[in-house]
Design a protein around this motif. Sequence first.
Motif, PDB file in Angstrom:
ATOM      1  N   ASP A   1       0.812  -1.216   0.000  1.00 11.85           N
ATOM      2  CA  ASP A   1       0.000   0.000   0.000  1.00 11.85           C
ATOM      3  C   ASP A   1       0.845   1.264   0.000  1.00 11.85           C
ATOM      4  OD1 ASP A   1      -2.253  -1.623   0.140  1.00 11.85           O
ATOM      5  OD2 ASP A   1      -2.339  -1.537   2.328  1.00 11.85           O
ATOM      6  N   GLN A   2       2.134   1.120   0.288  1.00 14.24           N
ATOM      7  CA  GLN A   2       3.053   2.255   0.368  1.00 14.24           C
ATOM      8  C   GLN A   2       4.389   1.807  -0.224  1.00 14.24           C
ATOM      9  OE1 GLN A   2       3.354   3.814   4.337  1.00 14.24           O
ATOM     10  NE2 GLN A   2       5.249   4.867   3.935  1.00 14.24           N
ATOM     11  N   LYS A   3       5.114   2.753  -0.806  1.00 15.93           N
ATOM     12  CA  LYS A   3       6.416   2.429  -1.378  1.00 15.93           C
ATOM     13  C   LYS A   3       7.435   2.185  -0.274  1.00 15.93           C
ATOM     14  CE  LYS A   3       5.906   5.357  -5.431  1.00 15.93           C
ATOM     15  NZ  LYS A   3       6.451   6.549  -6.085  1.00 15.93           N
ATOM     16  N   VAL A   4       8.247   1.152  -0.439  1.00 16.18           N
ATOM     17  CA  VAL A   4       9.303   0.854   0.528  1.00 16.18           C
ATOM     18  C   VAL A   4      10.307   2.001   0.563  1.00 16.18           C
ATOM     19  CG1 VAL A   4      11.139  -0.768   1.147  1.00 16.18           C
ATOM     20  CG2 VAL A   4       9.010  -1.623   0.173  1.00 16.18           C
ATOM     21  N   SER A   5      10.526   2.641  -0.562  1.00 14.84           N
ATOM     22  CA  SER A   5      11.485   3.750  -0.634  1.00 14.84           C
ATOM     23  C   SER A   5      11.034   4.960   0.185  1.00 14.84           C
ATOM     24  CB  SER A   5      11.717   4.156  -2.087  1.00 14.84           C
ATOM     25  OG  SER A   5      10.510   4.578  -2.681  1.00 14.84           O
ATOM     26  N   ASP A   6       9.748   5.028   0.552  1.00 16.81           N
ATOM     27  CA  ASP A   6       9.239   6.126   1.371  1.00 16.81           C
ATOM     28  C   ASP A   6       9.516   5.921   2.860  1.00 16.81           C
ATOM     29  OD1 ASP A   6       8.278   7.348  -0.891  1.00 16.81           O
ATOM     30  OD2 ASP A   6       6.198   6.712  -0.585  1.00 16.81           O
ATOM     31  N   LEU A   7       9.887   4.704   3.248  1.00 19.37           N
ATOM     32  CA  LEU A   7      10.134   4.417   4.662  1.00 19.37           C
ATOM     33  C   LEU A   7      11.454   5.014   5.124  1.00 19.37           C
ATOM     34  CD1 LEU A   7       9.116   0.650   4.866  1.00 19.37           C
ATOM     35  CD2 LEU A   7       7.734   2.634   5.436  1.00 19.37           C
ATOM     36  N   LYS A   8      11.474   5.456   6.381  1.00 14.69           N
ATOM     37  CA  LYS A   8      12.687   6.030   6.970  1.00 14.69           C
ATOM     38  C   LYS A   8      12.823   5.530   8.401  1.00 14.69           C
ATOM     39  CE  LYS A   8      12.254  10.303   4.375  1.00 14.69           C
ATOM     40  NZ  LYS A   8      11.851  11.687   4.415  1.00 14.69           N
ATOM     41  N   GLY A   9      14.027   5.525   8.895  1.00 12.51           N
ATOM     42  CA  GLY A   9      14.297   5.245  10.300  1.00 12.51           C
ATOM     43  C   GLY A   9      13.740   3.926  10.808  1.00 12.51           C
TER      44      GLY A   9
END
Length: 62
Positions: free
Chosen positions: A22-30
């Motif tokens: 549902d969300q891009k992995v590249s958008d994840l942080k920390g």
Amino acid sequence: MPAKSKAQQKAAGAALAAKRGDQKVSDLKGASKSMYKSMSEKELDDMASTTRKGKPQHASNG
């Protein structure tokens, strides 16, 4: 395992969304990025579904 803080629950929710596509992995942080890599979808679901009532914003280190 239940989340110990609102921030941890929120990070688990973001990682779970990425696991489900549902969300891009590249958008994840920390924390959410490391949770995505190290936890199963079931573990993330358990942590993300923890109730926020009575939880501190951030867990104390003690």
